[in-house]
Design a protein around this motif. Structure first.
Motif, PDB file in Angstrom:
ATOM      1  N   ILE A  84     -15.183  13.748  24.659  1.00 28.10           N
ATOM      2  CA  ILE A  84     -14.496  12.823  23.508  1.00 28.10           C
ATOM      3  C   ILE A  84     -15.498  11.486  23.241  1.00 28.10           C
ATOM      4  N   PHE A  85     -16.011  11.088  24.558  1.00 30.52           N
ATOM      5  CA  PHE A  85     -16.859   9.784  24.545  1.00 30.52           C
ATOM      6  C   PHE A  85     -18.250  10.098  23.735  1.00 30.52           C
ATOM      7  N   GLU A  86     -18.695  11.408  23.574  1.00 28.70           N
ATOM      8  CA  GLU A  86     -19.923  11.691  23.311  1.00 28.70           C
ATOM      9  C   GLU A  86     -20.014  11.359  21.725  1.00 28.70           C
ATOM     10  N   ASP A  87     -21.226  11.287  21.127  1.00 29.78           N
ATOM     11  CA  ASP A  87     -21.324  10.960  19.721  1.00 29.78           C
ATOM     12  C   ASP A  87     -20.966  12.215  18.807  1.00 29.78           C
ATOM     13  N   PHE A  88     -20.398  11.949  17.690  1.00 30.17           N
ATOM     14  CA  PHE A  88     -20.012  12.668  16.962  1.00 30.17           C
ATOM     15  C   PHE A  88     -18.992  13.798  17.381  1.00 30.17           C
ATOM     16  N   ARG A  89     -17.876  13.437  18.457  1.00 27.84           N
ATOM     17  CA  ARG A  89     -17.273  14.512  18.954  1.00 27.84           C
ATOM     18  C   ARG A  89     -15.820  14.300  18.630  1.00 27.84           C
ATOM     19  N   GLN A  90     -15.430  15.507  18.052  1.00 32.60           N
ATOM     20  CA  GLN A  90     -13.883  15.305  18.080  1.00 32.60           C
ATOM     21  C   GLN A  90     -13.674  16.843  18.731  1.00 32.60           C
ATOM     22  N   LEU A  91     -12.152  17.116  18.829  1.00 29.48           N
ATOM     23  CA  LEU A  91     -12.149  18.269  19.723  1.00 29.48           C
ATOM     24  C   LEU A  91     -12.563  19.619  18.858  1.00 29.48           C
ATOM     25  N   ASP A  92     -12.311  19.583  17.727  1.00 26.47           N
ATOM     26  CA  ASP A  92     -12.820  20.510  16.631  1.00 26.47           C
ATOM     27  C   ASP A  92     -13.053  20.037  15.490  1.00 26.47           C
ATOM     28  N   THR A  93     -13.662  20.715  14.695  1.00 27.79           N
ATOM     29  CA  THR A  93     -14.182  20.150  13.417  1.00 27.79           C
ATOM     30  C   THR A  93     -12.734  20.208  12.544  1.00 27.79           C
ATOM     31  N   SER A  94     -11.818  20.966  12.830  1.00 25.87           N
ATOM     32  CA  SER A  94     -10.685  21.016  12.018  1.00 25.87           C
ATOM     33  C   SER A  94      -9.980  19.549  12.217  1.00 25.87           C
ATOM     34  N   THR A  95     -10.286  18.897  13.194  1.00 31.90           N
ATOM     35  CA  THR A  95      -9.259  17.747  13.583  1.00 31.90           C
ATOM     36  C   THR A  95     -10.254  16.725  12.508  1.00 31.90           C
ATOM     37  N   THR A  96     -11.410  16.634  12.208  1.00 35.88           N
ATOM     38  CA  THR A  96     -11.803  15.793  11.484  1.00 35.88           C
ATOM     39  C   THR A  96     -11.239  15.658   9.991  1.00 35.88           C
ATOM     40  N   ARG A  97     -10.975  17.103   9.701  1.00 36.38           N
ATOM     41  CA  ARG A  97     -10.350  17.238   8.404  1.00 36.38           C
ATOM     42  C   ARG A  97      -8.808  16.678   8.520  1.00 36.38           C
ATOM     43  N   ALA A  98      -8.117  17.097   9.585  1.00 37.72           N
ATOM     44  CA  ALA A  98      -6.843  16.839   9.498  1.00 37.72           C
ATOM     45  C   ALA A  98      -6.500  15.270  10.012  1.00 37.72           C
ATOM     46  N   TYR A  99      -7.390  14.732  10.855  1.00 40.70           N
ATOM     47  CA  TYR A  99      -6.971  13.323  11.406  1.00 40.70           C
ATOM     48  C   TYR A  99      -8.079  12.397  10.602  1.00 40.70           C
ATOM     49  N   GLY A 100      -9.023  12.607  10.045  1.00 42.19           N
ATOM     50  CA  GLY A 100     -10.004  11.795   9.614  1.00 42.19           C
ATOM     51  C   GLY A 100     -10.904  11.261  11.001  1.00 42.19           C
ATOM     52  N   GLY A 101     -11.781  10.263  10.528  1.00 39.73           N
ATOM     53  CA  GLY A 101     -12.622   9.654  11.696  1.00 39.73           C
ATOM     54  C   GLY A 101     -13.689  10.471  11.873  1.00 39.73           C
TER      55      GLY A 101
ATOM     56  N   SER B 203      -1.321  13.720 -13.174  1.00 38.41           N
ATOM     57  CA  SER B 203      -1.223  13.996 -11.653  1.00 38.41           C
ATOM     58  C   SER B 203      -2.400  14.799 -11.067  1.00 38.41           C
ATOM     59  N   ALA B 204      -2.880  15.649 -11.819  1.00 41.56           N
ATOM     60  CA  ALA B 204      -4.036  16.457 -11.257  1.00 41.56           C
ATOM     61  C   ALA B 204      -5.361  15.578 -11.133  1.00 41.56           C
ATOM     62  N   ALA B 205      -5.580  14.930 -12.029  1.00 42.34           N
ATOM     63  CA  ALA B 205      -6.615  13.786 -12.074  1.00 42.34           C
ATOM     64  C   ALA B 205      -6.574  12.925 -11.015  1.00 42.34           C
ATOM     65  N   LYS B 206      -5.306  12.329 -11.122  1.00 46.69           N
ATOM     66  CA  LYS B 206      -5.001  11.433 -10.014  1.00 46.69           C
ATOM     67  C   LYS B 206      -5.419  11.888  -8.458  1.00 46.69           C
ATOM     68  N   ARG B 207      -4.986  13.282  -8.309  1.00 48.53           N
ATOM     69  CA  ARG B 207      -4.925  13.774  -6.939  1.00 48.53           C
ATOM     70  C   ARG B 207      -6.615  14.174  -6.691  1.00 48.53           C
ATOM     71  N   GLN B 208      -7.346  14.454  -7.484  1.00 48.51           N
ATOM     72  CA  GLN B 208      -8.588  14.630  -7.546  1.00 48.51           C
ATOM     73  C   GLN B 208      -9.549  13.428  -7.249  1.00 48.51           C
ATOM     74  N   LEU B 209      -8.862  12.293  -7.923  1.00 49.63           N
ATOM     75  CA  LEU B 209      -9.700  11.018  -7.811  1.00 49.63           C
ATOM     76  C   LEU B 209      -9.232  10.502  -6.481  1.00 49.63           C
ATOM     77  N   GLY B 210      -8.271  10.793  -5.797  1.00 55.37           N
ATOM     78  CA  GLY B 210      -7.492  10.406  -4.690  1.00 55.37           C
ATOM     79  C   GLY B 210      -8.918  11.040  -3.462  1.00 55.37           C
ATOM     80  N   ARG B 211      -8.980  12.284  -3.796  1.00 54.46           N
ATOM     81  CA  ARG B 211      -9.834  12.898  -2.840  1.00 54.46           C
ATOM     82  C   ARG B 211     -11.222  12.385  -2.746  1.00 54.46           C
ATOM     83  N   ILE B 212     -12.032  11.831  -3.939  1.00 56.45           N
ATOM     84  CA  ILE B 212     -12.949  11.230  -4.137  1.00 56.45           C
ATOM     85  C   ILE B 212     -13.189   9.918  -3.279  1.00 56.45           C
ATOM     86  N   GLU B 213     -11.798   9.230  -3.406  1.00 52.16           N
ATOM     87  CA  GLU B 213     -11.736   8.033  -2.874  1.00 52.16           C
ATOM     88  C   GLU B 213     -11.611   8.290  -1.251  1.00 52.16           C
TER      89      GLU B 213
END
Lengths: 673, 147
Positions: free
Chosen positions: A615-632, A480-490
């Motif tokens: 939000i319409f500007e390039d590379f903008r999300q409300l904060d960097t944490s959202t990138t991690r939380a929501y992707g995009g 399961s650990a390997a699967k989780r890590q491979l999931g992150r890579i993916e």
């Protein structure tokens, strides 16, 4: 007497009254011719006969025998013979002899001769006197008639009256006023009577006053036409011992005089009016001359200044309390002007134009003037004056200078413009080349990005592929650990892939390498595609996605692929940021406008007002944490906005934090090609 | 390798990138395919004639002879014209899929493509009712549908 005393020849000379000559009046025994031509001038004092007359003494001239004898005796008709000269005395004491008696006789005859000459002299004197009296009477008559004709010639009435006022003498003019015969008309006689009465009353009252000349006015009637005649009465009292006292009156007709004096008065009045007019004229002329800004100088024929206007005075008259320098300036001006005028006076030109270098005495500034002089001639063509107008040329010179400067500036400007135009042309050429270069660069950039993208994708493909294979257990089962890590890579690999794709999209849009492909399509179909494409995510999110579409929605004309891309992005965002509730996709056609609005509304976390534009500007999300939380990637909305603008539309957002967001895409119904 | 199994469909895999070739090859073998490989267009033509594959996976960016040219030649050759060609490319530029279809490709897959997705696409093409027969007709049908 001749025979008794042996007198053979004799000659009688007498001096007529009022004459200065002794003339021969009678002779005996002498040649008649010699006698009549003989006379002696009494003014010849040295003449022996004149001496005898003046001395009243008897003289005997002996016969002449030589030239010397002849020189001592007068030449007479007796020639060289001896003769006696006896004066014809009036009396023994008379101081005057009336003549001489010449006779040839022996020397001793004196006794009888002196008696004879006395008697003869008295007789001759008597004869002469009578003669003279008759002459006098004749002369008096002549003079009298002369006098009459003189006084008659006088047009003024002249009359002599006695003390009683009776008319003694009157001239012709006076007679018409004061006398009338019986044949005359009654009116005329009445007038004459009245005139006589008026005259005598005037004379009597005058006589009471004083003796001597007096003047007074006398109004008479003209007997001829009854008109009034005004005379000035000039009367003089004459005292004549033989004829008694009389009054000489001269009447001077002053009717004409009064008229004349009235006329004179009238003329004088006219003269005054004319004078006033001419003064006014002159004042006006002065005013005009003074108001002319240019100096005007009037010079007489002798070169002396007779009139100057104010500006001229400033140039040529010494200012009050002038300094030495100012005096020099004025004198210099005067000298320059005088020489100009002198030249004008000697020349035959009627007009003359010249330039004079004057100095402004107020400032000392050089003042070149143009002098225009004209001669004024009298009726007879004589020079009476010279009028000179001096025109300040400084302004003209300044203008010329300014014009020259302006011209230079304009030339300079023209040169600059030409240079600038050439420069602009050059710049344009450069720009054109740059544009070509940019176009080439842009193409190169697009090419580069395409290649980059390929080069990125190839290794990423292998990475994602192997990861996927490992996760599927191709190489054997994994813990399961390997699967989780491979999931992150993916998941990170996929994120990287998404970023690469979106950067590629942006660069393609900016390079104009994303051409529009306009087609007509139905909105419900499109929304169905979008929804089905995201179905796995919708399933995972457990959210409800609702379509709210009006029934009569007509197909629109636009780029289907791009509209779809926008909606995919909006919907995936909505799903990403909504944890509960749902997403509603609605379409609305704005009434009256040729646009369609497509809205994606969620019940998600929402966006604060301040962040809604970011939000319409390039590379903008409300904060960097959202990138991690929501992707995009943070590029999705900026791509959406770019795509919407490409399609002639726009994207707007309405949102409330904690309640949800609504993104609205507005598109023209008929997209531009 | 295991070329003897005649029931396994034969895939000609054309890709110049060895890792990708190896990865797909391994997964295709794993998924039950017989795999023949080629590294460029010329090689692909040769293999297609020699091995008579049931389907060809053709990467478009290739050295020596690119995928478009190779596809055109395959489709022009009587011996190989019936073999379906699935175009495979890392290029995402507009017009590439169009160009591929004009060259005669029957399907188009954009890299990166997960091995399982590729296998799905291959099966889809092979399992098409008239996959072996009247391919030209089918191809033109596909044209009409996607354009």
């Amino acid at each position: 007497m001749g025979e008794t005393h042996g007198i053979s020849r004799s000659l009688c000379l007498i001096k007529p009254t009022g004459e200065e000559t002794l003339i021969a009046v009678g002779s005996y025994g002498l040649q008649r011719q010699a006698v009549t031509a003989y006379s002696v001038s009494l003014e010849d004092w040295n003449h022996p006969l004149v001496s005898v007359l003046n001395d009243r003494r008897h003289v005997y001239f002996p016969a002449a025998h030589s030239a010397a004898d002849r020189r001592r005796r007068p030449s007479t008709p007796f020639e060289d013979d001896a003769f006696h000269v006896a004066p014809l005395n009036l009396s023994g004491f008379s101081d005057e002899a009336v003549g001489l008696l010449l006779f040839a006789a022996p020397p001793q005859v004196v006794g009888e001769v002196s008696w004879f000459t006395l008697v003869f002299g008295q007789k001759v004197d008597q004869i002469l006197r009578l003669h003279a009296l008759r002459d006098g009477d004749r002369r008096q008559g002549r003079e009298r008639s002369l006098l009459y004709s003189i006084i008659n010639a006088v047009t003024d009435p002249i009359l002599l009256t006695d003390t009683e006022g009776r008319l003694l003498i009157a001239n012709a003019r006076a007679l018409t006023l004061f006398t009338a015969s019986e044949e005359e008309s009654e009116g005329r006689r009445g007038a004459v009577r009245m005139n006589n009465m008026l005259l005598s009353s005037a004379l009597s009252s005058k006589a009471i006053e004083e003796t001597g000349a007096a003047r007074r006015e006398l109004l008479l009637v003209n007997p001829v036409d009854g008109s009034d005649l005004l005379f000035e009465l000039l009367s003089t009292v004459t005292d004549d011992p033989r004829h008694g006292t009389g009054v000489v009156s001269i009447l001077r007709n002053v009717s004409d005089l009064r008229r004349a004096s009235e006329e004179i008065e009238e003329n004088y009045r006219r003269l005054r009016v004319a004078e006033a007019q001419s003064r006014a004229e002159r004042d006006r002329l002065n005013l005009i001359i003074d108001s002319v800004a240019d100096p005007i100088v009037v010079t007489d024929a002798g070169g002396a200044t007779s009139l100057m206007n104010e500006p001229a005075e400033r140039m040529f008259t010494m200012p009050h309390r002038a300094s030495a320098t100012e005096q020099r300036w004025v004198q210099a001006n005067d000298a320059h002007f005088s020489s100009f005028i002198a030249g004008m006076l000697v020349s035959a030109d009627q007009r003359r134009v010249g330039e004079i270098g004057l100095v402004d005495p107020m400032t000392g500034e050089a003042m070149p003037v143009e002098a225009i002089a004209g001669k004024i001639l009298s009726e007879h063509g004589e020079l009476t004056a010279v009028v000179t107008i001096l025109h300040d040329r400084r302004e003209a010179l300044e203008k010329a200078q300014l014009y020259e400067q302006l011209k230079q500036a304009s030339d300079e400007l023209e040169r600059k413009i030409q240079a600038a135009t050439a420069d602009i042309a050059h710049q344009n050429e450069l720009l054109r080349r740059q544009a070509i270069e940019l176009e080439q660069n842009s193409q190169l950039k697009s090419q580069f990005l395409a290649n980059m993208s390929h080069e990125f994708r190839t290794p990423l493909n292998a990475m994602l592929g192997y990861t996927s294979m490992m996760l599927q257990g191709v190489a054997g089962p994994l813990d399961s650990a390997a699967k989780r890590q491979l999931g992150r890579i993916e998941s990170n690999g996929r994120h990287l892939l998404a970023i690469i794709n979106e950067i590629l999209d942006i660069s393609r849009i900016e390079a104009g390498r994303m051409p529009l492909q306009i087609s007509t399509f139905k909105i419900p179909d499109l929304l169905g595609d979008v929804k089905s494409e995201l179905e796995p995510i919708i399933m995972r999110s457990k959210l409800t996605v609702t379509l709210d579409l009006p029934k009569d929605l007509k197909p629109i004309s636009s780029d289907r692929q791009k509209v779809k891309q926008i909606l995919l992005n909006l919907l995936s965002n909505a799903l990403k940021f909504t944890h509960q509730g749902g997403v509603t996709i609605s379409a609305r056609r704005a009434t009256g406008e040729r646009t369609l609005s497509l809205s994606v509304a969620d019940t998600g976390i929402g966006i604060a007002q301040v962040d809604q534009e970011k939000i319409f500007e390039d590379f903008r999300q409300l904060d960097t944490s959202t990138t991690r939380a929501y992707g995009g990637t943070g590029l999705g909305l900026s791509i959406c906005r770019r795509l919407a603008e490409m399609l002639g539309g726009q994207i707007a957002v309405q949102s409330t934090v904690g309640k949800g967001s609504m993104f609205t895409l507005t598109l023209p119904l008929q997209g531009r090609k | 390798m295991t070329r003897v199994k005649l029931d396994r469909p034969r895939v000609l895999l054309v890709d110049d990138y060895p890792d990708a070739r190896e990865m797909y090859s391994e997964y295709l073998e794993f998924s039950g395919f017989d795999v023949v490989e080629a590294a460029n267009g010329m090689e692909a033509l040769q293999r297609a004639v020699e091995e008579a594959p049931d389907i060809i996976l053709m990467d478009l960016s290739l050295p020596v002879m690119d995928g478009w040219e190779a596809t055109r030649r395959l489709k022009a050759d009587e011996r190989t014209s019936r073999i379906p060609v699935v175009a495979l490319t890392g290029h995402a530029l507009a017009g590439i899929s169009e160009g591929a279809k004009r060259a005669g490709c029957d399907a188009f897959v954009t890299k990166p493509c997960l091995p399982e997705d590729l296998v799905k696409e291959i099966r889809k093409v092979l399992e098409h009712p008239s996959a072996a027969a009247s391919r030209k007709t089918r191809r033109s049908d596909k044209h009409a549908k996607t354009s």
